[in-house]
Design a protein around this motif. Structure first.
Motif, PDB file in Angstrom:
ATOM      1  N   SER A 163       0.745  -1.283   0.017  1.00  0.00           N
ATOM      2  CA  SER A 163       0.091   0.094   0.057  1.00  0.00           C
ATOM      3  C   SER A 163       0.936   1.117   0.067  1.00  0.00           C
ATOM      4  N   TYR A 165       0.078   5.165  -2.078  1.00  0.00           N
ATOM      5  CA  TYR A 165      -0.972   6.190  -2.020  1.00  0.00           C
ATOM      6  C   TYR A 165      -2.380   5.884  -2.046  1.00  0.00           C
ATOM      7  N   ARG A 166      -3.423   6.391  -1.215  1.00  0.00           N
ATOM      8  CA  ARG A 166      -4.720   5.970  -1.174  1.00  0.00           C
ATOM      9  C   ARG A 166      -5.557   7.159  -1.338  1.00  0.00           C
ATOM     10  N   ASN A 171      -9.278   5.177   1.204  1.00  0.00           N
ATOM     11  CA  ASN A 171      -8.815   4.901   2.614  1.00  0.00           C
ATOM     12  C   ASN A 171     -10.122   5.005   3.744  1.00  0.00           C
ATOM     13  N   HIS A 182      -0.880   7.905   4.284  1.00  0.00           N
ATOM     14  CA  HIS A 182      -1.094   7.194   2.900  1.00  0.00           C
ATOM     15  C   HIS A 182      -1.779   8.291   1.835  1.00  0.00           C
ATOM     16  N   HIS A 223       4.407  -0.680   8.505  1.00  0.00           N
ATOM     17  CA  HIS A 223       4.123   0.622   7.885  1.00  0.00           C
ATOM     18  C   HIS A 223       5.354   1.392   8.196  1.00  0.00           C
ATOM     19  N   ASP A 225       6.233   5.985   7.533  1.00  0.00           N
ATOM     20  CA  ASP A 225       6.126   7.228   6.988  1.00  0.00           C
ATOM     21  C   ASP A 225       7.047   8.186   7.551  1.00  0.00           C
TER      22      ASP A 225
END
Length: 233
Positions: A163, A165-166, A171, A182, A223, A225
């Motif tokens: 995963s 970009y959402r 999302n 995301h 995850h 970021d």
């Protein structure tokens, strides 16, 4: 230069030539087609002279205009070079491939960063709700994917992005966090091709350390970021 100033400058460049020509990558849903028409209308307001002027810029021109006092290295220079290259490209796919090619990644291809999620596929629960990130979002993924590339080197075996970009609607459909990174194209979820999630998270911890970057281990994936958002989001 502050990160916020740099991102704002990059957004001013990328937004001038934003396009929804994503048909070369996948067949889009009716919702995405509507978004594409809106982006097309915006792009039609740009005169040929404006595009030609930007297309003739070199990296040196961009660096000089931004006000760097000396040649830059690292993320700022990588993004500046990427922006310079995409200004002359035509389709969305070509521009994104050019953008990513300038980042010096060893392990990841542009197409992997545009994976739209398993639940977006035909027949899935949220089919067609995701879309490709706008060009304004592209600089946001740079610090995260540069870290991911180092993690892949440390791990010593393959990583699969599950995963990136959402869109807001996607999302929401998958019950993601309401302020998920995301949606900024600043986060990735990933698994190891053969390495267990424990080994994967260990590699992440060794690379990321105790920085402000966010990492979290889930049952089957990790995850990551770098806590960056588009101005105003």
């Amino acid at each position: 230069m502050a990160d916020e100033q740099f991102v704002a400058y990059m957004l001013s460049l990328t937004s001038e030539k934003e396009s929804a020509d994503s048909s070369a990558l996948s067949t889009q849903s009716a919702e995405e087609s509507t978004d594409a028409e809106e982006d097309k209308e915006q792009s039609e307001n740009i005169s040929p002279g404006d595009i030609d002027a930007h297309a003739s810029r070199t990296v040196a021109d961009i660096v000089a205009e931004y006000g760097f006092e000396k040649p830059q290295t690292g993320i700022e220079q990588s993004v500046a070079e990427a922006i310079a290259s995409v200004l002359t490209a035509t389709s969305y796919e070509q521009r994104f491939v050019e953008f990513v090619s300038k980042l010096g990644l060893q392990h990841f291809k542009a197409s992997e960063l545009l994976y739209m999620g398993g639940k977006n596929g035909t027949g899935a629960a949220c089919a067609g709700k995701n879309k490709l990130p706008s060009e304004a979002h592209w600089p946001m993924i740079v610090p995260t994917v540069l870290l991911l590339d180092k993690i892949r080197t440390k791990l010593g075996t393959g990583i699969r992005i599950t995963s990136a970009y959402r869109s807001k609607s996607y999302n929401t459909c998958i019950d993601g966090e309401s302020r998920s990174f995301h949606m900024e194209f600043n986060a990735v979820d990933f698994q190891g091709h053969s390495a267990p999630v424990s080994s994967l998270f260990s590699a992440v911890t060794q690379v990321v350390g105790t920085t402000t970057h966010y990492k979290k281990r889930y049952g089957t994936f990790v995850h990551l970021d770098t806590r960056r958002r588009l101005p105003g989001s």
